[in-house]
Design a protein around this motif. Sequence first.
Motif, mmCIF file in Angstrom:
data_model
loop_
_atom_site.group_PDB
_atom_site.id
_atom_site.type_symbol
_atom_site.label_atom_id
_atom_site.label_comp_id
_atom_site.label_asym_id
_atom_site.label_seq_id
_atom_site.Cartn_x
_atom_site.Cartn_y
_atom_site.Cartn_z
ATOM 1 N N VAL A 55 27.489 30.641 43.542
ATOM 2 C CA VAL A 55 26.547 29.769 44.256
ATOM 3 C C VAL A 55 27.036 29.657 45.700
ATOM 4 O O VAL A 55 28.182 30.015 45.998
ATOM 5 N N ARG A 56 26.187 29.160 46.596
ATOM 6 C CA ARG A 56 26.546 29.058 48.031
ATOM 7 C C ARG A 56 26.952 27.641 48.407
ATOM 8 O O ARG A 56 27.505 27.428 49.485
ATOM 9 N N ASP A 57 26.580 26.683 47.581
ATOM 10 C CA ASP A 57 26.825 25.274 47.905
ATOM 11 C C ASP A 57 27.333 24.614 46.628
ATOM 12 O O ASP A 57 26.745 24.806 45.557
ATOM 13 N N TYR A 58 28.406 23.837 46.734
ATOM 14 C CA TYR A 58 29.024 23.263 45.523
ATOM 15 C C TYR A 58 28.076 22.386 44.724
ATOM 16 O O TYR A 58 28.218 22.239 43.512
ATOM 17 N N ARG A 59 27.074 21.805 45.414
ATOM 18 C CA ARG A 59 26.150 20.915 44.699
ATOM 19 C C ARG A 59 25.309 21.662 43.674
ATOM 20 O O ARG A 59 24.722 21.076 42.778
ATOM 21 N N GLU A 60 25.268 23.019 43.847
ATOM 22 C CA GLU A 60 24.519 23.818 42.870
ATOM 23 C C GLU A 60 25.210 23.834 41.505
ATOM 24 O O GLU A 60 24.585 24.153 40.501
ATOM 25 N N ILE A 61 26.501 23.524 41.458
ATOM 26 C CA ILE A 61 27.220 23.617 40.171
ATOM 27 C C ILE A 61 26.639 22.631 39.148
ATOM 28 O O ILE A 61 26.274 23.032 38.050
ATOM 29 N N TYR B 78 23.748 21.161 39.636
ATOM 30 C CA TYR B 78 22.279 21.241 39.801
ATOM 31 C C TYR B 78 21.635 22.196 38.790
ATOM 32 O O TYR B 78 20.692 21.854 38.094
ATOM 33 N N TRP B 79 22.206 23.411 38.665
ATOM 34 C CA TRP B 79 21.612 24.409 37.759
ATOM 35 C C TRP B 79 22.077 24.126 36.331
ATOM 36 O O TRP B 79 22.918 24.827 35.805
ATOM 37 N N PHE B 80 21.523 23.093 35.713
ATOM 38 C CA PHE B 80 22.062 22.724 34.407
ATOM 39 C C PHE B 80 21.677 23.728 33.321
ATOM 40 O O PHE B 80 20.640 24.370 33.396
ATOM 41 N N GLY B 81 22.590 23.857 32.358
ATOM 42 C CA GLY B 81 22.301 24.726 31.214
ATOM 43 C C GLY B 81 22.522 26.198 31.476
ATOM 44 O O GLY B 81 22.254 27.017 30.596
ATOM 45 N N ALA B 82 22.993 26.559 32.675
ATOM 46 C CA ALA B 82 23.273 27.967 32.952
ATOM 47 C C ALA B 82 24.725 28.067 33.386
ATOM 48 O O ALA B 82 25.265 27.127 33.956
ATOM 49 N N ASN B 83 25.347 29.184 33.102
ATOM 50 C CA ASN B 83 26.741 29.337 33.496
ATOM 51 C C ASN B 83 26.854 30.242 34.713
ATOM 52 O O ASN B 83 26.644 31.447 34.622
ATOM 53 N N HIS B 84 27.181 29.650 35.849
ATOM 54 C CA HIS B 84 27.306 30.430 37.075
ATOM 55 C C HIS B 84 28.759 30.732 37.439
ATOM 56 O O HIS B 84 29.036 31.127 38.562
ATOM 57 N N CYS B 85 29.657 30.544 36.486
ATOM 58 C CA CYS B 85 31.056 30.867 36.763
ATOM 59 C C CYS B 85 31.219 32.383 36.744
ATOM 60 O O CYS B 85 30.940 33.038 35.738
ATOM 61 N N ALA B 86 31.630 32.942 37.876
ATOM 62 C CA ALA B 86 31.707 34.398 38.004
ATOM 63 C C ALA B 86 33.101 34.926 37.675
ATOM 64 O O ALA B 86 33.257 36.061 37.220
ATOM 65 N N LEU B 87 34.104 34.122 37.917
ATOM 66 C CA LEU B 87 35.486 34.576 37.746
ATOM 67 C C LEU B 87 36.380 33.351 37.609
ATOM 68 O O LEU B 87 36.171 32.348 38.274
ATOM 69 N N THR B 88 37.370 33.463 36.721
ATOM 70 C CA THR B 88 38.358 32.396 36.616
ATOM 71 C C THR B 88 39.736 33.006 36.833
ATOM 72 O O THR B 88 40.037 34.057 36.272
ATOM 73 N N ILE B 89 40.550 32.362 37.654
ATOM 74 C CA ILE B 89 41.949 32.759 37.795
ATOM 75 C C ILE B 89 42.741 31.722 36.997
ATOM 76 O O ILE B 89 42.662 30.533 37.301
ATOM 77 N N VAL B 90 43.451 32.181 35.966
ATOM 78 C CA VAL B 90 44.147 31.243 35.090
ATOM 79 C C VAL B 90 45.647 31.494 35.179
ATOM 80 O O VAL B 90 46.114 32.560 34.772
ATOM 81 N N ASN B 91 46.373 30.523 35.699
ATOM 82 C CA ASN B 91 47.805 30.696 35.931
ATOM 83 C C ASN B 91 48.091 32.043 36.598
ATOM 84 O O ASN B 91 48.999 32.782 36.209
ATOM 85 N N GLY B 92 47.272 32.379 37.600
ATOM 86 C CA GLY B 92 47.491 33.584 38.391
ATOM 87 C C GLY B 92 46.894 34.856 37.816
ATOM 88 O O GLY B 92 47.021 35.919 38.418
ATOM 89 N N ALA B 93 46.227 34.762 36.662
ATOM 90 C CA ALA B 93 45.625 35.967 36.069
ATOM 91 C C ALA B 93 44.109 35.901 36.148
ATOM 92 O O ALA B 93 43.515 34.963 35.624
#
Length: 432
Positions: A404-410, A412-427
Amino acid sequence: MITSAKSNAQPQRTILLVDIGQLLTLRSAAKGPRRGASLSELGIIEDAAVLCVGGKIVSVGTTKAALRDPWLKKHRKKVIEIDCGGRVVLPGFVDSHTHPVFAQPRLVDFEKRNSGASYEEIAEAGGGIRSSIDGVRKASKARLTQKVSAALEDFARHGTTTVEAKSGYGLSLEAELKSLEAIRSAAREWPGTVVSTFLGAHVVPPEFRGRSQDYVNLVCNEMIPAVARRKLAQFVDVFCDRGAFSAAETEQIFTAARQRDLAVRGHVGQLSETRLGPLLDYKPASLDHMDHVNDADLANLAESDTVATFVPGANYFLGLASYPNARRFNDAGAAVALATDYNPGSSPTLSMPMAMSLACTHMKMSPAEAIAAATINGAWALRVADRKGSVEAGKDADLAVFDVRDYREIPYWFGANHCALTIVNGAPSVRM
Ligand SMILES: [Zn+2]
């Protein structure tokens, strides 16, 4: 027990995220959990970059400054560069309240409730928490581990990098230990961080019906010592409410926890008003649900470092008309967090963005407040804020990239997963 620090076992991976449209650092001059106005301080850097080495964040700034950095120029070949393409990056969510050790979804309850039966009527009919007990008692540890592992993967896909995980569907010494061991085994395989909680006092199991004091004695005299000896949990939790455990029973369990150096947290005020005063004496890290809290207790809560954790997914899934009033808590100066309450009966969601969306629409939190409640204050609720919940040098490299381009969209777009990538403990765990 906090299971993490697996970054030690990983190669000294160096990751540079560049071209971040909005980086929500969550840094703030506030000491302790965020309250009042500091709850909406996101510490946004535009056109930002983050450098992570060996599982830790080492620098945070603009992309321009990062590309000019002499060390980075010299070591460019060793660096994994992730171009975020103007997306939003924030600290990985800290989900401070989940129940992932269960065998099956509760589909009959779901159907029944939707045709009008109440939470308590379903419990009376043998549904509710008790129906999950059979499944857990019969399941092998390997099967439960597999279920928890699958959930942890799914948490990371939704941007969550730290998860509190409770037992509480075993309710016998053997089945509670099996549940906590399943959490520990799954946590070892997952790059993220798991904080484990013993919830033997979730409900009085059927074989103790009418003898709740005998069950509380079992929790205090056998279960808590066994959990502590095996270092299977960091926290002890109690469901203190109408139809569950009384305030006096809760105090007995909290006392037993304290004797074994285990910290405490509680489920309170979901179905009826629980007096917080006596419980606050045990310095709980967090008191959760908090649908029914009176003004005097709210003032006491605001004086303490105990976090009030809201779980609006449960209100939503139970079809309740009312939600806790987050404004009232924040205005009173209490520290608030948001969590999913992931569980098969009342909140089968592991999406923090969904919890945040509900907090905005039904609890009148602003998007900025919801983000702080889901990250830094969640970290306070688990007492891991020294390592988690903000993007600052020295903290663990736990980041979520949202498409997303603006944090408020997180929220806002309920019911959809817009997480593109997670860095978990550096991985990096999910590819864009
Ligand atoms: Zn819960």
